[in-house]
Scaffold this motif. Structure first.
Motif, PDB file in Angstrom:
ATOM      1  N   ALA A 133       0.836  -1.204   0.000  1.00  0.00           N
ATOM      2  CA  ALA A 133       0.000   0.000   0.000  1.00  0.00           C
ATOM      3  C   ALA A 133       0.869   1.253   0.000  1.00  0.00           C
ATOM      4  O   ALA A 133       0.529   2.263  -0.636  1.00  0.00           O
ATOM      5  CB  ALA A 133      -0.922  -0.002   1.224  1.00  0.00           C
ATOM      6  N   GLN A 134       2.010   1.195   0.687  1.00  0.00           N
ATOM      7  CA  GLN A 134       2.903   2.352   0.728  1.00  0.00           C
ATOM      8  C   GLN A 134       3.523   2.622  -0.637  1.00  0.00           C
ATOM      9  O   GLN A 134       3.794   3.775  -0.976  1.00  0.00           O
ATOM     10  CB  GLN A 134       4.001   2.133   1.774  1.00  0.00           C
ATOM     11  CG  GLN A 134       4.790   3.390   2.121  1.00  0.00           C
ATOM     12  CD  GLN A 134       3.965   4.414   2.910  1.00  0.00           C
ATOM     13  OE1 GLN A 134       2.856   4.133   3.341  1.00  0.00           O
ATOM     14  NE2 GLN A 134       4.518   5.597   3.109  1.00  0.00           N
ATOM     15  N   GLY A 178      -8.502 -12.718   1.788  1.00  0.00           N
ATOM     16  CA  GLY A 178      -7.129 -13.165   1.959  1.00  0.00           C
ATOM     17  C   GLY A 178      -6.393 -12.351   3.001  1.00  0.00           C
ATOM     18  O   GLY A 178      -6.860 -12.155   4.128  1.00  0.00           O
ATOM     19  N   HIS A 179      -5.235 -11.827   2.613  1.00  0.00           N
ATOM     20  CA  HIS A 179      -4.400 -11.031   3.512  1.00  0.00           C
ATOM     21  C   HIS A 179      -5.132  -9.799   4.038  1.00  0.00           C
ATOM     22  O   HIS A 179      -4.813  -9.278   5.102  1.00  0.00           O
ATOM     23  CB  HIS A 179      -3.132 -10.602   2.764  1.00  0.00           C
ATOM     24  CG  HIS A 179      -2.151  -9.835   3.575  1.00  0.00           C
ATOM     25  ND1 HIS A 179      -1.470 -10.372   4.646  1.00  0.00           N
ATOM     26  CD2 HIS A 179      -1.747  -8.547   3.480  1.00  0.00           C
ATOM     27  CE1 HIS A 179      -0.677  -9.456   5.170  1.00  0.00           C
ATOM     28  NE2 HIS A 179      -0.828  -8.338   4.484  1.00  0.00           N
ATOM     29  N   TYR A 180      -6.129  -9.333   3.284  1.00  0.00           N
ATOM     30  CA  TYR A 180      -6.853  -8.112   3.645  1.00  0.00           C
ATOM     31  C   TYR A 180      -8.254  -8.394   4.158  1.00  0.00           C
ATOM     32  O   TYR A 180      -9.141  -7.550   4.065  1.00  0.00           O
ATOM     33  CB  TYR A 180      -6.898  -7.174   2.441  1.00  0.00           C
ATOM     34  CG  TYR A 180      -5.526  -6.769   1.963  1.00  0.00           C
ATOM     35  CD1 TYR A 180      -4.628  -6.142   2.831  1.00  0.00           C
ATOM     36  CD2 TYR A 180      -5.094  -7.034   0.667  1.00  0.00           C
ATOM     37  CE1 TYR A 180      -3.355  -5.779   2.416  1.00  0.00           C
ATOM     38  CE2 TYR A 180      -3.829  -6.677   0.240  1.00  0.00           C
ATOM     39  CZ  TYR A 180      -2.965  -6.046   1.112  1.00  0.00           C
ATOM     40  OH  TYR A 180      -1.705  -5.689   0.703  1.00  0.00           O
ATOM     41  N   GLU A 181      -8.454  -9.582   4.699  1.00  0.00           N
ATOM     42  CA  GLU A 181      -9.772  -9.960   5.211  1.00  0.00           C
ATOM     43  C   GLU A 181     -10.268  -9.017   6.298  1.00  0.00           C
ATOM     44  O   GLU A 181     -11.466  -8.763   6.430  1.00  0.00           O
ATOM     45  CB  GLU A 181      -9.717 -11.394   5.739  1.00  0.00           C
ATOM     46  CG  GLU A 181     -11.062 -11.968   6.132  1.00  0.00           C
ATOM     47  CD  GLU A 181     -10.966 -13.424   6.535  1.00  0.00           C
ATOM     48  OE1 GLU A 181     -12.022 -14.030   6.795  1.00  0.00           O
ATOM     49  OE2 GLU A 181      -9.836 -13.954   6.588  1.00  0.00           O
ATOM     50  N   LYS A 182      -9.347  -8.465   7.077  1.00  0.00           N
ATOM     51  CA  LYS A 182      -9.730  -7.554   8.159  1.00  0.00           C
ATOM     52  C   LYS A 182      -9.874  -6.112   7.703  1.00  0.00           C
ATOM     53  O   LYS A 182     -10.212  -5.236   8.505  1.00  0.00           O
ATOM     54  CB  LYS A 182      -8.707  -7.648   9.297  1.00  0.00           C
ATOM     55  CG  LYS A 182      -8.677  -9.009   9.977  1.00  0.00           C
ATOM     56  CD  LYS A 182      -7.692  -9.034  11.135  1.00  0.00           C
ATOM     57  CE  LYS A 182      -7.691 -10.381  11.832  1.00  0.00           C
ATOM     58  NZ  LYS A 182      -6.704 -10.434  12.952  1.00  0.00           N
ATOM     59  N   GLY A 183      -9.620  -5.873   6.439  1.00  0.00           N
ATOM     60  CA  GLY A 183      -9.786  -4.520   5.914  1.00  0.00           C
ATOM     61  C   GLY A 183      -8.616  -4.106   5.038  1.00  0.00           C
ATOM     62  O   GLY A 183      -7.493  -4.593   5.203  1.00  0.00           O
ATOM     63  N   LEU A 184      -8.878  -3.211   4.101  1.00  0.00           N
ATOM     64  CA  LEU A 184      -7.841  -2.731   3.198  1.00  0.00           C
ATOM     65  C   LEU A 184      -6.896  -1.772   3.913  1.00  0.00           C
ATOM     66  O   LEU A 184      -7.310  -1.013   4.797  1.00  0.00           O
ATOM     67  CB  LEU A 184      -8.475  -2.011   2.010  1.00  0.00           C
ATOM     68  CG  LEU A 184      -9.306  -2.860   1.058  1.00  0.00           C
ATOM     69  CD1 LEU A 184      -9.908  -1.969  -0.015  1.00  0.00           C
ATOM     70  CD2 LEU A 184      -8.469  -3.963   0.439  1.00  0.00           C
ATOM     71  N   PRO A 185      -5.630  -1.752   3.534  1.00  0.00           N
ATOM     72  CA  PRO A 185      -4.693  -0.772   4.097  1.00  0.00           C
ATOM     73  C   PRO A 185      -5.140   0.649   3.789  1.00  0.00           C
ATOM     74  O   PRO A 185      -5.817   0.901   2.785  1.00  0.00           O
ATOM     75  CB  PRO A 185      -3.370  -1.100   3.400  1.00  0.00           C
ATOM     76  CG  PRO A 185      -3.510  -2.508   2.941  1.00  0.00           C
ATOM     77  CD  PRO A 185      -4.958  -2.684   2.618  1.00  0.00           C
ATOM     78  N   MET A 198     -10.611  -1.633  -9.655  1.00  0.00           N
ATOM     79  CA  MET A 198     -11.196  -2.973  -9.772  1.00  0.00           C
ATOM     80  C   MET A 198     -10.477  -3.952  -8.829  1.00  0.00           C
ATOM     81  O   MET A 198      -9.928  -4.974  -9.259  1.00  0.00           O
ATOM     82  CB  MET A 198     -11.128  -3.476 -11.223  1.00  0.00           C
ATOM     83  CG  MET A 198     -11.964  -2.668 -12.186  1.00  0.00           C
ATOM     84  SD  MET A 198     -11.710  -3.153 -13.936  1.00  0.00           S
ATOM     85  CE  MET A 198     -12.218  -4.877 -13.902  1.00  0.00           C
ATOM     86  N   LEU A 199     -10.506  -3.634  -7.542  1.00  0.00           N
ATOM     87  CA  LEU A 199      -9.766  -4.419  -6.562  1.00  0.00           C
ATOM     88  C   LEU A 199     -10.262  -5.850  -6.440  1.00  0.00           C
ATOM     89  O   LEU A 199      -9.582  -6.696  -5.862  1.00  0.00           O
ATOM     90  CB  LEU A 199      -9.817  -3.725  -5.194  1.00  0.00           C
ATOM     91  CG  LEU A 199      -9.243  -2.304  -5.145  1.00  0.00           C
ATOM     92  CD1 LEU A 199      -9.353  -1.732  -3.739  1.00  0.00           C
ATOM     93  CD2 LEU A 199      -7.780  -2.292  -5.601  1.00  0.00           C
TER      94      LEU A 199
END
Length: 404
Positions: A133-134, A178-185, A198-199
């Motif tokens: 994300a950075q 997946g890795h972002y199941e708890k929320g997007l950065p 189109m994430l």
């Protein structure tokens, strides 16, 4: 499945991203008469400050541990070369693959993943920290050299590939997976409010080529650096099936070869073996799925560019070996724990005293909410090189942990 495009480019497959059909940039610009949008993106990335700073950022070994070890910059250039080779073999846009390879690590902190862990920990109350994300934040906000906008104003396809090169981030309803199941950065969430990337879909073949090129580069070259650092030996590599086979091949052809030349022959054969496997596997996937456009690629049920099942097993064994013998070696771990401490202390110091940052970083922070201050400080610290982080810590603190 091949069609011709302009700018003297090689034939492109129907599933390739076509420069002439780019979805454009967030801020409209006139087209270049001499370069495709993706060539311009590549050039902007190379000329960016974030790209220059990669020369003094850690890959595995800190910048001052030896001139022969890879840095984020040399790793990035190696990824770029491999990505272009794969893109060429698959008849897709090499320039886009190259731009994505060159930008994929722009968001990395000093001290590699140790620095990322440190910033993610201290940023936990404020949305966390994610190097992917950075990277998006670097090219869309933090680079501030253009008169008309912040960021590099890269094309939609480059930003899409940068964010999604490892696969979809959400389902079609926008829920993280997946890795972002708890929320997007934070950086991805904020940018998505300006432009829809189109994430929920897969990225282009070009982005997938850059992603697998990253895996190929670090799996092979970390072996080389581990040998140079004398953390591992050629004899130990015989415990890893594919590496044992390749060593035997080198020794059969070149009996009595020096260890240094043997190591080089091993690594070059390893890269070739992985690249050829990716090309063959990807061509098989393309033949089976028959995408007729880049949108077919995005909406496919799987990643198209990747290793075969046999190579995946072999690469997993190599990674397991590297984790045990290199990444988690006692001295490497000690240095990385000290590096984490340096980053945490730099963040906490500037969070409490943001006026101690350079003026362009502290500007307009008076009375700002903690989450705004924290994000600004994280941006500042993440952008440091290893060298500058150590120097800054020595300037601000009486004792700096030993990083050697």
């Amino acid at each position: 499945m091949i069609s011709e495009i302009g700018f003297g480019a090689q034939p492109r497959a129907r599933y390739a991203v076509l420069p002439g059909q780019s979805r454009g940039r967030l801020f409209d610009e006139p087209a270049s008469p001499t370069r495709t949008p993706f060539q311009r993106d590549r050039d902007r990335i190379i000329h960016s400050a974030a790209f220059r700073r990669l020369q003094a950022k850690t890959q595995v070994f800190l910048y001052h541990e030896g001139d022969m070890f890879r840095t984020r910059l040399t790793h990035t250039l190696e990824v770029s070369q491999i990505a272009r080779s794969i893109a060429r073999a698959l008849s897709v846009d090499e320039d886009l693959a190259e731009a994505l390879a060159l930008s994929h690590d722009l968001g990395h902190t000093p001290f590699g993943h140790a620095g990322e862990r440190a910033l993610d920990l201290v940023m936990a109350p404020y949305g966390g920290f994610d190097h992917n994300a950075q990277s998006l934040r670097a090219v869309t906000a933090l680079e501030q050299c253009y008169a008309e906008h912040d960021g590099l104003n890269l094309s939609w396809e480059t930003l899409e590939g940068l964010v999604k090169h490892n696969g979809p981030l959400t389902d079609r309803q926008g829920k993280g997976i997946g890795h972002y199941e708890k929320g997007l950065p934070y950086a991805i969430r904020v940018y998505a409010e300006q432009q829809d990337l189109m994430l929920w879909s897969y990225a282009s073949i070009e982005a997938q080529a850059a992603a697998i090129a990253d895996d190929i580069a670090y799996n092979s070259h970390d072996i080389d650096d581990g040998l140079r650092a004398m953390l591992i030996s050629l004899d130990q590599l015989r415990d890893v099936p594919m590496l044992s086979d390749l060593l035997g091949e080198v020794e059969d052809i070149y009996p009595g070869l020096s260890e240094e030349r043997t190591a080089h022959e091993l690594v070059r054969r390893l890269i070739t073996r992985m690249v050829e496997d990716v090309i063959n596997t990807s061509m098989d996937n393309l033949s089976r799925l028959k995408p007729q456009s880049v949108d077919d690629v995005r909406e496919a049920s799987q990643t198209i560019v990747g290793f075969s099942a046999e190579m995946t097993e072999a690469v997993t064994a190599i990674r397991r070996f590297l984790f045990e013998k290199v990444y988690r070696e006692d001295n490497v771990m000690r240095i990385m724990r000290n590096a984490e401490q340096v980053l945490k202390e730099l963040f906490l110091y500037h969070f409490k005293a943001p006026d101690m940052m350079p003026f362009n970083w502290q500007f307009d922070l008076d009375g700002a909410p903690d989450k705004i201050v924290a994000r600004r400080v994280a941006d500042y610290v993440a952008g440091m090189t290893d060298r500058f982080a150590i120097q800054e810590h020595k300037r601000l603190f009486d004792v700096t942990p030993y990083l050697g």
